[in-house]
Design a protein around this motif. Structure first.
Motif, mmCIF file in Angstrom:
data_model
loop_
_atom_site.group_PDB
_atom_site.id
_atom_site.type_symbol
_atom_site.label_atom_id
_atom_site.label_comp_id
_atom_site.label_asym_id
_atom_site.label_seq_id
_atom_site.Cartn_x
_atom_site.Cartn_y
_atom_site.Cartn_z
ATOM 1 N N MET A 129 0.536 -1.317 0.048
ATOM 2 C CA MET A 129 -0.268 0.173 -0.239
ATOM 3 C C MET A 129 0.771 1.216 -0.183
ATOM 4 O O MET A 129 0.722 2.128 -0.858
ATOM 5 N N LEU A 130 1.832 1.142 0.651
ATOM 6 C CA LEU A 130 2.408 2.348 0.819
ATOM 7 C C LEU A 130 3.282 2.741 -0.772
ATOM 8 O O LEU A 130 4.100 3.443 -0.995
ATOM 9 N N SER A 131 3.958 1.477 -1.004
ATOM 10 C CA SER A 131 4.583 1.513 -2.331
ATOM 11 C C SER A 131 3.633 2.229 -4.154
ATOM 12 O O SER A 131 4.054 2.779 -4.171
ATOM 13 N N ALA A 132 2.605 1.325 -3.488
ATOM 14 C CA ALA A 132 1.324 2.949 -4.522
ATOM 15 C C ALA A 132 1.539 3.866 -4.433
ATOM 16 O O ALA A 132 1.062 4.226 -5.651
ATOM 17 N N THR A 133 2.009 4.514 -3.724
ATOM 18 C CA THR A 133 2.348 5.954 -2.985
ATOM 19 C C THR A 133 3.459 6.572 -3.715
ATOM 20 O O THR A 133 3.288 7.957 -3.346
ATOM 21 N N ILE A 134 4.676 5.424 -3.558
ATOM 22 C CA ILE A 134 5.440 6.321 -4.168
ATOM 23 C C ILE A 134 5.833 5.851 -5.532
ATOM 24 O O ILE A 134 6.314 4.388 -5.105
ATOM 25 N N LYS A 135 7.088 6.494 -6.212
ATOM 26 C CA LYS A 135 7.051 6.566 -7.640
ATOM 27 C C LYS A 135 8.379 5.984 -8.284
ATOM 28 O O LYS A 135 8.596 4.726 -9.022
ATOM 29 N N GLU A 136 9.386 6.069 -7.308
ATOM 30 C CA GLU A 136 10.501 5.644 -7.546
ATOM 31 C C GLU A 136 11.339 4.293 -6.054
ATOM 32 O O GLU A 136 11.123 4.452 -5.026
ATOM 33 N N ASP A 137 11.593 3.781 -7.011
ATOM 34 C CA ASP A 137 12.459 2.234 -5.842
ATOM 35 C C ASP A 137 12.949 3.209 -4.739
ATOM 36 O O ASP A 137 13.184 2.601 -3.817
ATOM 37 N N ILE A 138 14.197 3.510 -5.068
ATOM 38 C CA ILE A 138 14.987 4.093 -4.128
ATOM 39 C C ILE A 138 14.560 5.204 -3.773
ATOM 40 O O ILE A 138 14.915 4.747 -2.149
ATOM 41 N N TYR A 139 13.274 5.467 -3.341
ATOM 42 C CA TYR A 139 12.526 6.596 -2.519
ATOM 43 C C TYR A 139 12.263 5.762 -1.640
ATOM 44 O O TYR A 139 11.829 6.218 -0.698
ATOM 45 N N PHE A 140 11.448 5.161 -2.027
ATOM 46 C CA PHE A 140 10.736 3.290 -1.619
ATOM 47 C C PHE A 140 11.278 2.795 -0.408
ATOM 48 O O PHE A 140 10.986 2.833 0.934
ATOM 49 N N GLU A 141 13.056 2.660 -0.996
ATOM 50 C CA GLU A 141 14.147 1.980 0.131
ATOM 51 C C GLU A 141 14.218 2.658 0.901
ATOM 52 O O GLU A 141 13.503 2.360 2.444
ATOM 53 N N HIS A 142 13.822 4.225 0.578
ATOM 54 C CA HIS A 142 14.697 5.365 1.450
ATOM 55 C C HIS A 142 13.591 5.444 2.606
ATOM 56 O O HIS A 142 13.722 5.889 4.136
ATOM 57 N N VAL A 143 12.255 5.497 2.295
ATOM 58 C CA VAL A 143 11.018 6.029 3.050
ATOM 59 C C VAL A 143 11.197 4.021 4.324
ATOM 60 O O VAL A 143 10.653 4.346 5.165
ATOM 61 N N LEU A 144 11.223 3.502 3.985
ATOM 62 C CA LEU A 144 11.587 1.793 4.371
ATOM 63 C C LEU A 144 12.607 2.093 6.120
ATOM 64 O O LEU A 144 12.373 1.723 6.985
ATOM 65 N N ARG A 145 13.777 2.113 5.123
ATOM 66 C CA ARG A 145 14.913 2.767 5.911
ATOM 67 C C ARG A 145 14.597 4.045 7.133
ATOM 68 O O ARG A 145 14.511 3.387 8.397
ATOM 69 N N SER A 146 13.805 4.798 6.490
ATOM 70 C CA SER A 146 13.499 6.037 7.365
ATOM 71 C C SER A 146 12.527 5.470 8.474
ATOM 72 O O SER A 146 12.906 6.008 9.738
ATOM 73 N N LEU A 147 11.418 4.683 7.978
ATOM 74 C CA LEU A 147 10.560 4.028 8.740
ATOM 75 C C LEU A 147 10.785 3.170 10.018
ATOM 76 O O LEU A 147 10.663 3.357 11.236
ATOM 77 N N PHE A 148 11.561 2.131 9.608
ATOM 78 C CA PHE A 148 12.328 1.527 11.058
ATOM 79 C C PHE A 148 13.954 1.286 11.240
ATOM 80 O O PHE A 148 14.126 0.365 11.630
ATOM 81 N N ASP A 149 14.398 2.089 11.002
ATOM 82 C CA ASP A 149 15.464 2.806 10.796
ATOM 83 C C ASP A 149 16.928 1.804 10.536
ATOM 84 O O ASP A 149 17.029 0.505 11.836
ATOM 85 N N PHE A 150 16.653 1.240 9.946
ATOM 86 C CA PHE A 150 16.645 -0.395 8.793
ATOM 87 C C PHE A 150 18.189 -0.038 8.198
ATOM 88 O O PHE A 150 17.554 1.148 6.479
ATOM 89 N N ARG A 151 19.176 -0.641 7.693
ATOM 90 C CA ARG A 151 20.591 -0.718 7.010
ATOM 91 C C ARG A 151 19.885 -2.604 6.160
ATOM 92 O O ARG A 151 20.003 -3.303 6.620
ATOM 93 N N PHE A 152 19.426 -2.064 4.079
ATOM 94 C CA PHE A 152 19.105 -3.009 4.225
ATOM 95 C C PHE A 152 20.308 -4.190 3.881
ATOM 96 O O PHE A 152 21.771 -3.711 3.302
#
Length: 155
Positions: A129-152
């Protein structure tokens, strides 16, 4: 979705055409086959498919939070993963932390099923659902990192 769009455009003013159109809509959206289309079923059909890169990012995130590797995220997983950030203080008790974590987990739960356990499918559903609102893959990964304080971690 394209079939649905076509059907709606082709619909004429005859009642039988409308019945046929709404039958097609029901078949397309009612995945639980219970005669109702709930919001989650509707949104699942509307959201675009995720790229492989996004799916891998979500899977890596889930695996990093699922500390005991039972393919479920629970309060205990979150407490273990984020122990340093969740230490009780004078201002927040262990009970307040548990309530906050339960509330957080319920955001990922299937609607009406607030069991405090998030399986991979529920997690993917929420993230898509979050993914559907974000156009670029790299920005989606950035949002996930920010939300969960996570390093892939590349697996």
């Amino acid at each position: 979705m394209e079939k649905l769009r076509r059907r709606l455009l082709e619909s004429a003013t005859k009642q039988s055409d409308f019945v046929e159109t709404f039958t097609a809509i029901d078949r397309e959206f009612d995945k639980k086959h219970n005669g109702q289309i709930d919001l989650s079923e509707f949104l699942q059909q509307l959201r675009p498919p995720m790229s492989e890169r996004r799916q891998k990012a979500i899977s890596n995130l889930f695996d990093s939070i699922d500390v005991n590797e039972d393919d479920q995220i629970t309060i205990m997983d979150l407490k273990t993963k984020f122990a340093d950030q969740l230490k009780p203080t004078k201002r927040r008790s262990s009970q307040n932390i548990d309530d906050a974590l339960r509330h957080f987990l319920n955001k990922f739960n299937t609607p009406g099923q607030h069991d405090g356990i998030i399986d991979r499918a529920e997690f993917f559903g929420s993230c898509s659902m979050l993914s559907a609102t974000i156009k670029e893959d790299i920005y989606f990964e950035h949002v996930l990192r920010s939300l969960f304080d996570f390093r892939f971690i590349n697996k």
